[in-house]
Motif scaffolding. Structure first.
Motif, PDB file in Angstrom:
ATOM      1  N   MET A 127      15.982   7.918  -8.057  1.00  0.00           N
ATOM      2  CA  MET A 127      14.634   7.424  -8.800  1.00  0.00           C
ATOM      3  C   MET A 127      14.446   6.473 -10.094  1.00  0.00           C
ATOM      4  N   GLU A 128      14.629   7.761 -11.403  1.00  0.00           N
ATOM      5  CA  GLU A 128      14.864   7.084 -12.497  1.00  0.00           C
ATOM      6  C   GLU A 128      16.384   6.337 -12.849  1.00  0.00           C
ATOM      7  N   ARG A 129      17.287   7.108 -12.022  1.00  0.00           N
ATOM      8  CA  ARG A 129      17.408   6.024 -12.262  1.00  0.00           C
ATOM      9  C   ARG A 129      18.131   3.809 -12.057  1.00  0.00           C
ATOM     10  N   SER A 130      17.732   4.160 -10.866  1.00  0.00           N
ATOM     11  CA  SER A 130      17.521   2.388 -10.460  1.00  0.00           C
ATOM     12  C   SER A 130      16.003   2.053 -11.466  1.00  0.00           C
ATOM     13  N   ARG A 131      15.305   2.554 -12.273  1.00  0.00           N
ATOM     14  CA  ARG A 131      14.708   1.991 -12.988  1.00  0.00           C
ATOM     15  C   ARG A 131      15.140   2.285 -14.599  1.00  0.00           C
ATOM     16  N   THR A 132      15.902   1.731 -14.769  1.00  0.00           N
ATOM     17  CA  THR A 132      16.287   1.952 -16.557  1.00  0.00           C
ATOM     18  C   THR A 132      15.901  -0.061 -16.264  1.00  0.00           C
ATOM     19  N   HIS A 180      12.259   1.119  -6.378  1.00  0.00           N
ATOM     20  CA  HIS A 180      11.909   1.717  -7.611  1.00  0.00           C
ATOM     21  C   HIS A 180      12.122   2.840  -6.382  1.00  0.00           C
ATOM     22  N   ASP A 181      12.341   3.285  -5.581  1.00  0.00           N
ATOM     23  CA  ASP A 181      12.559   4.674  -5.010  1.00  0.00           C
ATOM     24  C   ASP A 181      13.844   5.237  -4.046  1.00  0.00           C
ATOM     25  N   VAL A 182      14.685   4.112  -4.704  1.00  0.00           N
ATOM     26  CA  VAL A 182      16.055   4.369  -3.286  1.00  0.00           C
ATOM     27  C   VAL A 182      16.924   4.102  -4.698  1.00  0.00           C
ATOM     28  N   LEU A 210       0.811  -0.951  -0.318  1.00  0.00           N
ATOM     29  CA  LEU A 210       0.012  -0.480   0.276  1.00  0.00           C
ATOM     30  C   LEU A 210       0.481   1.155  -0.057  1.00  0.00           C
ATOM     31  N   ASP A 211       0.419   2.122  -1.077  1.00  0.00           N
ATOM     32  CA  ASP A 211       1.424   3.158  -1.123  1.00  0.00           C
ATOM     33  C   ASP A 211       1.203   4.161  -0.070  1.00  0.00           C
ATOM     34  N   VAL A 212       2.124   4.798  -0.019  1.00  0.00           N
ATOM     35  CA  VAL A 212       2.309   5.801   1.003  1.00  0.00           C
ATOM     36  C   VAL A 212       1.409   6.382   2.332  1.00  0.00           C
ATOM     37  N   GLY A 250       2.586  -2.116   4.202  1.00  0.00           N
ATOM     38  CA  GLY A 250       2.630  -0.575   3.746  1.00  0.00           C
ATOM     39  C   GLY A 250       3.308   0.117   3.810  1.00  0.00           C
ATOM     40  N   GLU A 251       3.587   1.123   3.532  1.00  0.00           N
ATOM     41  CA  GLU A 251       4.334   1.681   2.287  1.00  0.00           C
ATOM     42  C   GLU A 251       5.212   3.579   3.816  1.00  0.00           C
ATOM     43  N   VAL A 252       5.822   2.782   5.043  1.00  0.00           N
ATOM     44  CA  VAL A 252       5.841   3.500   5.627  1.00  0.00           C
ATOM     45  C   VAL A 252       6.903   3.975   6.067  1.00  0.00           C
ATOM     46  N   MET A 253       7.577   4.796   5.854  1.00  0.00           N
ATOM     47  CA  MET A 253       9.386   5.569   5.443  1.00  0.00           C
ATOM     48  C   MET A 253       9.821   4.867   7.491  1.00  0.00           C
ATOM     49  N   ASP A 254       8.884   5.862   8.325  1.00  0.00           N
ATOM     50  CA  ASP A 254       9.778   5.924   9.496  1.00  0.00           C
ATOM     51  C   ASP A 254       9.191   4.712   9.868  1.00  0.00           C
TER      52      ASP A 254
HETATM   53  C1  ARE Z   1       8.848  12.265 -10.485  1.00  0.00           C
HETATM   54  C2  ARE Z   1      10.010  12.180  -9.699  1.00  0.00           C
HETATM   55  C3  ARE Z   1      11.485  12.508  -9.430  1.00  0.00           C
HETATM   56  C4  ARE Z   1      10.402  14.532  -9.015  1.00  0.00           C
HETATM   57  C5  ARE Z   1       8.996  13.932  -8.905  1.00  0.00           C
HETATM   58  C6  ARE Z   1       8.336  15.356  -8.713  1.00  0.00           C
HETATM   59  O1  ARE Z   1      10.896  10.551 -10.573  1.00  0.00           O
HETATM   60  O2  ARE Z   1      12.069  12.851  -9.734  1.00  0.00           O
HETATM   61  O3  ARE Z   1      10.724  14.801  -7.237  1.00  0.00           O
HETATM   62  O4  ARE Z   1       8.053  13.874  -9.545  1.00  0.00           O
HETATM   63  O5  ARE Z   1       7.729  15.809  -9.475  1.00  0.00           O
HETATM   64  C7  ARE Z   1       5.373   8.548  -8.094  1.00  0.00           C
HETATM   65  C8  ARE Z   1       7.027   7.797  -8.925  1.00  0.00           C
HETATM   66  C9  ARE Z   1       7.898   9.205  -8.635  1.00  0.00           C
HETATM   67  C10 ARE Z   1       7.013  10.182  -9.329  1.00  0.00           C
HETATM   68  C11 ARE Z   1       6.692  10.393  -7.816  1.00  0.00           C
HETATM   69  C12 ARE Z   1       5.534  11.907  -8.162  1.00  0.00           C
HETATM   70  O6  ARE Z   1       6.950   6.981  -8.662  1.00  0.00           O
HETATM   71  O7  ARE Z   1       8.446   8.740  -9.944  1.00  0.00           O
HETATM   72  O8  ARE Z   1       8.239  10.894  -9.219  1.00  0.00           O
HETATM   73  O9  ARE Z   1       5.123   9.809  -8.258  1.00  0.00           O
HETATM   74  O10 ARE Z   1       5.019  11.644  -9.339  1.00  0.00           O
HETATM   75  C13 ARE Z   1       8.248  10.529  -0.279  1.00  0.00           C
HETATM   76  C14 ARE Z   1       7.033   9.634  -0.004  1.00  0.00           C
HETATM   77  C15 ARE Z   1       6.653   8.509  -0.409  1.00  0.00           C
HETATM   78  C16 ARE Z   1       6.748   7.577  -1.709  1.00  0.00           C
HETATM   79  C17 ARE Z   1       8.653   8.825  -2.338  1.00  0.00           C
HETATM   80  C18 ARE Z   1       9.203   8.317  -3.692  1.00  0.00           C
HETATM   81  O11 ARE Z   1       6.715   9.472   1.342  1.00  0.00           O
HETATM   82  O12 ARE Z   1       5.318   7.484   0.173  1.00  0.00           O
HETATM   83  O13 ARE Z   1       8.498  10.037  -1.700  1.00  0.00           O
HETATM   84  N1  ARE Z   1       6.946   6.621  -2.015  1.00  0.00           N
HETATM   85  C19 ARE Z   1       5.631   5.618  -3.048  1.00  0.00           C
HETATM   86  C20 ARE Z   1       6.242   5.661  -4.208  1.00  0.00           C
HETATM   87  C21 ARE Z   1       7.023   5.745  -5.262  1.00  0.00           C
HETATM   88  C22 ARE Z   1       5.250   6.940  -5.668  1.00  0.00           C
HETATM   89  C23 ARE Z   1       4.729   7.652  -4.488  1.00  0.00           C
HETATM   90  C24 ARE Z   1       5.289   7.089  -4.201  1.00  0.00           C
HETATM   91  C25 ARE Z   1       3.615   8.279  -5.160  1.00  0.00           C
HETATM   92  O14 ARE Z   1       7.105   4.227  -3.549  1.00  0.00           O
HETATM   93  O15 ARE Z   1       7.263   5.235  -6.255  1.00  0.00           O
HETATM   94  O16 ARE Z   1       6.763   8.030  -6.690  1.00  0.00           O
HETATM   95  O17 ARE Z   1       2.447   7.604  -5.124  1.00  0.00           O
HETATM   96  C26 ARE Z   1      12.360  10.672   2.329  1.00  0.00           C
HETATM   97  C27 ARE Z   1      11.626  11.669   3.277  1.00  0.00           C
HETATM   98  C28 ARE Z   1      10.397  10.131   2.186  1.00  0.00           C
HETATM   99  C29 ARE Z   1      10.509  10.269   0.792  1.00  0.00           C
HETATM  100  C30 ARE Z   1      11.887  10.216   0.419  1.00  0.00           C
HETATM  101  C31 ARE Z   1      11.882  10.394  -0.954  1.00  0.00           C
HETATM  102  O18 ARE Z   1      13.178   9.656   3.318  1.00  0.00           O
HETATM  103  O19 ARE Z   1      11.159  10.834   4.221  1.00  0.00           O
HETATM  104  O20 ARE Z   1       8.999  10.381   3.145  1.00  0.00           O
HETATM  105  O21 ARE Z   1       9.332   9.543   0.352  1.00  0.00           O
HETATM  106  O22 ARE Z   1      12.739  10.937   0.990  1.00  0.00           O
HETATM  107  O23 ARE Z   1      12.909   9.055  -1.681  1.00  0.00           O
END
Ligand code: ARE
Ligand code: CA
Length: 564
Positions: free
Chosen positions: A462-467, A415-417, A324-326, A350-354
């Protein structure tokens, strides 16, 4: 500092010692029942758990305020016990507990199928293009990044690859109708995107994966929808009168300005439009100020029902769980309701960052294990903590999470790191981290391509780990593939690695030496994360993976063995 400490001591003086038979202080898993006890730092010399016999508890971890003690005993169903605490002021008896552990395990039921899984995460657009005909056209590209044409047919064509690797569960990033390649902007929660093969291919996909014994976990995006979702479009059109006005967090009207709409409807190419629109102001809450992703209003009963309905719908269609996203952007209480509404066999991550504690136990079965990832980064990548400190991080997490630890989603990357091999630039080091991931508590996952050595760290974060997945075998790191495959195999067959107790033997400088124990299976793991040869004080019976040089473990190497 002394004053602060005195105040803290005062606040907690009524609570110098603490235990309550809640799930993180008392639980059964595998062969054992684990009992924990907390003391205010420095207030206890020894703690005993008394139940028929007197057991000395072991000091496991410490944070700024407390020390945590633990003892494990053979699995029990009923317990009556108290604690005997030895402090400088004397000996105290704490508590008098009668507990039925059956009740607890009923309440915290975990789908049993999860334990022997190894997850494989795929971004469908980036994995394999099985059908070029469904490739989306370029006009729906966002930013500079666009679709690569990957789809479910592509994954199906690679089933034999997945089988060879040995993974037995897939986590797919969003596959529903959307406009971006990553799919986090959902347009229709009840339809698999045509670009990924649509509903028909999805059915075939589920049937074939079932046949192969591969569970499927989907990504559920319920923090926000797409701006272009019909509900939000209705709000844009009908403003205050919209039936969906309260589905979102609207902060004023008009929701977007005339200029915004004009630009949106202009003939400019998407990437230019998208960039320009970023600089506008709009009257709704969204994900990280991304206009494309308006935030849902989770206080609205109808939104709650919507989430429950969608999560149920796809479980009926044959998936086994949700990521579950965010999830941390949605009230925990709602996730509890969602869980109660789903079949017990569904696995919820759950996607929970902390700090995950608010989100687990009666909510998710686990979260994406970011705290563990942080500890891994600090020890393996940044090398800013030593083995003792790393162990304290592990044990603290264990204290916080109790049994949930075993069903956390553990990862070195997603895909986020960034890809860890890229961060480390050293295959030996990467393999050490991988060995740790596969021999520690929690469900291990592989992010597509890491098994063959994908390691790009150039380009945007983020993009660079998605090739795209590399299918040219000439470019594979065959040694990495082999070791990953062997780790997967070992993990799937070893109960000790899945549900066994974690027993640290020596955590010193760069050496991690520990056992995982279940009934009569005992796996010994040694990881030498240092430049020196290190002597190993345990004698393993049979080395399964990696190797020992006599009694010594070479720099940046590992072994996994059956121990005596
Ligand atoms: C895109 C571009 C980014 C750009 C952004 C804003 O890739 O480079 O900065 O747009 O314009 C999805 C896509 C992303 C996309 C994003 C927005 O996969 O590519 O970014 O949508 O359109 C926070 C959230 C966490 C989230 C991460 C990414 O708390 O929930 O950011 N993760 C999920 C998914 C993502 C997804 C979304 C959420 C949105 O796994 O893939 O992104 O549905 C610290 C903070 C965290 C923060 C983290 C960012 O650790 O504490 O809160 O996480 O940095 O890495
Ligand atoms: Ca395609």
């Amino acid at each position: 500092k002394a004053e602060i400490e005195a105040n803290i001591a005062k606040i907690y003086s009524g609570e110098k010692f603490y235990h309550y038979p809640s799930v993180s202080y008392l639980y059964s898993l595998g062969h054992y029942t684990y009992i924990r006890f907390r003391t205010l730092k420095g207030s206890a010399k020894k703690v005993f758990f008394v139940e028929k016999k007197k057991h000395e508890m072991e000091k496991k971890a410490a944070d700024d305020l407390f020390e945590y003690f633990e003892v494990k005993i053979p699995r029990q169903t009923k317990l009556s016990y108290y604690f005997e605490v030895h402090s400088k002021d004397g000996i105290f008896h704490y508590g008098d507990f009668e507990v039925d552990l059956k009740e607890q395990s009923k309440k915290h039921y975990v789908p049993f199928w999860v334990f022997d899984r190894v997850l494989y995460q795929i971004m469908p657009d980036r994995f394999a293009n099985g059908n070029p005909e469904n490739d989306p056209k370029d006009e729906i590209r966002f930013g500079n990044i666009s679709h690569h044409g990957g789809d479910l047919e592509g994954i199906l064509q690679k089933i034999s690859y997945l089988k060879e690797l040995g993974v037995n569960a897939l986590y797919l990033t969003p596959i529903f109708e959307s406009m971006t390649y990553h799919g986090y902007d959902i347009l229709d929660y009840y339809k698999v995107a045509k670009k990924f093969g649509g509903d028909t291919v999805f059915e075939e996909f589920i049937t074939k994966m079932k046949r192969e014994g591969i569970k499927v976990i989907l990504d559920g995006v319920f923090h926000h929808t797409s701006f272009f979702h019909p509900y939000f479009q209705d709000v844009l059109k009908n403003e205050n009168k919209s039936r969906y006005r309260n589905f979102y967090r609207i902060t004023g009207f008009p929701v977007v300005s005339k200029e915004f709409l004009e630009l949106l409807n202009s003939d400019l190419p998407w990437n230019e439009k998208y960039k320009k629109l970023k600089s506008f102001k709009w009257n709704y809450e969204s994900f990280f100020s991304v206009w494309l992703m308006p935030r849902l209003n989770h206080d609205n009963e109808e939104v709650k029902e919507f989430i429950k309905d969608v999560t149920q719908f796809w479980l009926r269609k044959g998936i086994s769980g949700w990521r579950l996203d965010v999830a941390h952007g949605v009230p925990p209480k709602l996730w509890k309701e969602v869980r109660e509404n789903l079949p017990k066999s569904a696995y919820l991550i759950g996607e929970v960052m902390d700090d995950p504690r608010l989100w687990v136990f009666d909510k998710f079965h686990g979260t994406m294990n970011y705290p563990l990832y942080e500890a891994i980064l600090r020890f393996f990548v940044n090398e800013e903590i030593n083995a003792q400190e790393f162990l304290n991080c592990l044990e603290l997490l264990s204290i916080y999470l109790g049994p949930v630890e075993y069903t956390m989603y553990n990862f070195l990357e997603n895909h986020d790191v960034d890809r860890m091999l890229g961060l480390l630039q050293d295959k030996r080091k990467y393999m050490c981290a991988l060995v740790f991931l596969f021999t520690y508590k929690g469900i291990p996952s592989i992010y597509y391509g890491s098994e063959i050595g994908m390691n790009n760290t150039k380009g945007a974060f983020m993009e660079r780990s998605r090739t795209p997945m590399v299918w040219d075998m000439e470019k594979w790191d065959k040694e990495l593939f082999k070791i990953t495959r062997e780790l997967i195999k070992l993990r799937k067959t070893s109960k000790a690695l899945q549900i066994g107790a974690f027993e640290p033997i020596e955590f010193k400088d760069g050496l991690l030496l520990y056992k995982r124990v279940h009934e009569d299976e005992s796996i010994l793991v040694g990881i030498n994360y240092s430049k020196k040869m290190v002597p190993i004080k345990e004698t393993p019976k049979q080395v399964l993976l990696g190797h020992l040089d006599g009694k010594y473990l070479s720099p940046f190497s590992f072994f996994i063995a059956h121990s005596l």
